[in-house]
Motif scaffolding. Structure first.
Motif, PDB file in Angstrom:
ATOM      1  N   PRO A  45      42.963  43.176  37.271  1.00 52.64           N
ATOM      2  CA  PRO A  45      42.960  44.487  37.935  1.00 52.64           C
ATOM      3  C   PRO A  45      43.183  44.431  39.434  1.00 52.64           C
ATOM      4  CG  PRO A  45      40.742  43.836  37.282  1.00 52.64           C
ATOM      5  CD  PRO A  45      41.675  42.879  36.621  1.00 52.64           C
ATOM      6  N   ASP A  46      42.834  43.317  40.088  1.00 45.56           N
ATOM      7  CA  ASP A  46      43.054  43.213  41.533  1.00 45.56           C
ATOM      8  C   ASP A  46      44.276  42.355  41.845  1.00 45.56           C
ATOM      9  OD1 ASP A  46      41.963  40.850  40.667  1.00 45.56           O
ATOM     10  OD2 ASP A  46      40.718  40.545  42.452  1.00 45.56           O
ATOM     11  N   GLY A  47      45.189  42.274  40.873  1.00 42.09           N
ATOM     12  CA  GLY A  47      46.370  41.437  41.043  1.00 42.09           C
ATOM     13  C   GLY A  47      47.253  41.844  42.204  1.00 42.09           C
TER      14      GLY A  47
ATOM     15  N   ARG B  10      48.092  39.238  49.425  1.00 41.72           N
ATOM     16  CA  ARG B  10      47.494  38.214  50.275  1.00 41.72           C
ATOM     17  C   ARG B  10      48.210  36.870  50.110  1.00 41.72           C
ATOM     18  NH1 ARG B  10      42.937  37.399  53.203  1.00 41.72           N
ATOM     19  NH2 ARG B  10      42.197  35.253  53.396  1.00 41.72           N
ATOM     20  N   ILE B  11      48.487  36.502  48.857  1.00 41.85           N
ATOM     21  CA  ILE B  11      49.111  35.211  48.589  1.00 41.85           C
ATOM     22  C   ILE B  11      50.483  35.117  49.241  1.00 41.85           C
ATOM     23  CG2 ILE B  11      50.123  33.784  46.757  1.00 41.85           C
ATOM     24  CD1 ILE B  11      47.786  34.787  44.958  1.00 41.85           C
TER      25      ILE B  11
ATOM     26  N   GLY C   4      40.405  37.843  31.577  1.00 39.37           N
ATOM     27  CA  GLY C   4      39.780  37.517  32.854  1.00 39.37           C
ATOM     28  C   GLY C   4      39.940  36.048  33.183  1.00 39.37           C
ATOM     29  N   ARG C   5      39.763  35.199  32.168  1.00 36.64           N
ATOM     30  CA  ARG C   5      39.946  33.758  32.378  1.00 36.64           C
ATOM     31  C   ARG C   5      41.396  33.458  32.756  1.00 36.64           C
ATOM     32  NH1 ARG C   5      37.525  28.944  31.210  1.00 36.64           N
ATOM     33  NH2 ARG C   5      38.878  27.226  30.568  1.00 36.64           N
ATOM     34  N   LEU C   6      42.345  34.104  32.061  1.00 36.81           N
ATOM     35  CA  LEU C   6      43.752  33.911  32.365  1.00 36.81           C
ATOM     36  C   LEU C   6      44.069  34.355  33.791  1.00 36.81           C
ATOM     37  CD1 LEU C   6      46.679  33.261  31.598  1.00 36.81           C
ATOM     38  CD2 LEU C   6      46.847  35.560  30.623  1.00 36.81           C
ATOM     39  N   ALA C   7      43.514  35.502  34.191  1.00 42.87           N
ATOM     40  CA  ALA C   7      43.766  36.011  35.539  1.00 42.87           C
ATOM     41  C   ALA C   7      43.244  35.050  36.601  1.00 42.87           C
ATOM     42  CB  ALA C   7      43.134  37.390  35.712  1.00 42.87           C
ATOM     43  N   ARG C   8      42.065  34.491  36.371  1.00 42.01           N
ATOM     44  CA  ARG C   8      41.509  33.552  37.351  1.00 42.01           C
ATOM     45  C   ARG C   8      42.352  32.281  37.443  1.00 42.01           C
ATOM     46  NH1 ARG C   8      36.895  35.839  34.991  1.00 42.01           N
ATOM     47  NH2 ARG C   8      36.685  34.195  33.415  1.00 42.01           N
TER      48      ARG C   8
END
Length: 293
Positions: A18-20, A26-27, A84-88
């Motif tokens: 969700p905060d992608g 930033r990246i 969530g794990r994938l996003a992290r």
């Protein structure tokens, strides 16, 4: 363009979370030094749609180390928080590959801190720790091999032999910072490293459960499952032959070289098309358009 943008946004939100959008800004938007030069092999590989196949293949392969799988099973909520794990994970890869040096170092420090907390005991009483350099070495080698193999088959710009070695040198920089001791820096060293782990590898019930969850029970709407199944089949097709029976994975060599590869190429090509940034008009063209009645 509207279809492409919508599809790209759906894929990005699934992968980045969700905060992608904020993370991406930033990246890629923060000015300053990076760990790796733009256009170098690691940015080519990690920025390509083939990572969707490579990432799945890495997950499948990593399950074969009982201690690594035990740590995931006991300290991860992958069953209920798959995305969530994938996003992290994807955010970590993006930050260390493309982000500012300070952000990359902070991301690595966070992961090392998490690893320090992941400890437990195997069924036979042997202790394990995610911070163990030997376990970290397995995870690193499995990822390196998977990302490279997927890029060789499905990447838009496959690397030559020198490029593959440079990629491993660059990935080894991240590996060392995470705690890996003497990570492989050539394809020959990578093959030797993977072979050295072979006696330790086996398919535990936890590994087969994780594989079934990843391939057969993804938390996706019905419409998204067929293309995901194509990516999963492409990842399975890249798995070593000796892993298939222990993990209960099918092995159809002819079909994998023809149908699966063709569908995998189509799927990664579609993802690449959908997530490619839209072209930006040149300033002169914008000014001219404003003058038109």
């Amino acid at each position: 363009m509207g279809v492409r943008d919508r599809l790209g946004q759906v894929i990005f939100q699934r992968v980045a979370g969700p905060d992608g959008d904020a993370q991406r800004q930033r990246i890629h938007g923060r000015p300053g030094p990076r760990l790796f030069e733009a256009g170098s092999p690691i940015t080519t590989v990690h920025g390509d749609a083939s990572m969707f196949v490579g990432g799945l293949r890495a997950l499948l392969l990593q399950t074969l180390h009982p201690a690594a799988m035990r740590g995931v099973a006991e300290h991860s909520d992958y069953r209920v928080d798959t995305w969530g794990r994938l996003a992290r994970t994807s955010t970590f890869l993006a930050t260390t590959t493309f982000g500012h040096v300070e952000d990359a170092e902070a991301a690595i420090a966070r992961v090392r801190k998490i690893h320090e907390r992941v400890r437990g005991v195997m069924p036979d009483g042997t202790p394990y720790a995610a911070s163990d350099p030997h376990l970290l070495g397995w995870v690193h080698a499995a990822e390196a091999d998977s990302f490279l193999r997927a890029h060789d088959i499905y990447g838009r710009e496959p690397l030559d032999a020198a490029g593959r070695d440079t990629y491993l040198v660059q990935l080894a920089e991240i590996g060392r910072r995470l705690g890996v001791i003497d990570p492989p820096t050539t394809t020959e060293e990578l093959a030797t490293t993977l072979a050295s782990y072979r006696p330790e590898l086996r398919a535990t019930p936890e590994a087969r459960e994780a594989v079934a969850h990843v391939l057969l029970h993804p938390p996706l709407p019905l419409a998204a499952r067929p293309p995901y199944a194509v990516l999963g089949a492409a990842a399975v097709a890249l798995m070593p032959a000796w892993t298939r029976r222990p993990l209960r994975l099918p092995r159809l060599p002819v079909t994998e070289r023809t149908v699966v590869r063709a569908l995998g190429t189509l799927a990664t090509g579609t993802i690449r098309w959908a997530m490619r940034p839209a072209p930006v008009d040149r300033p002169q063209e914008i000014e001219e358009s404003l003058r038109r009645p």
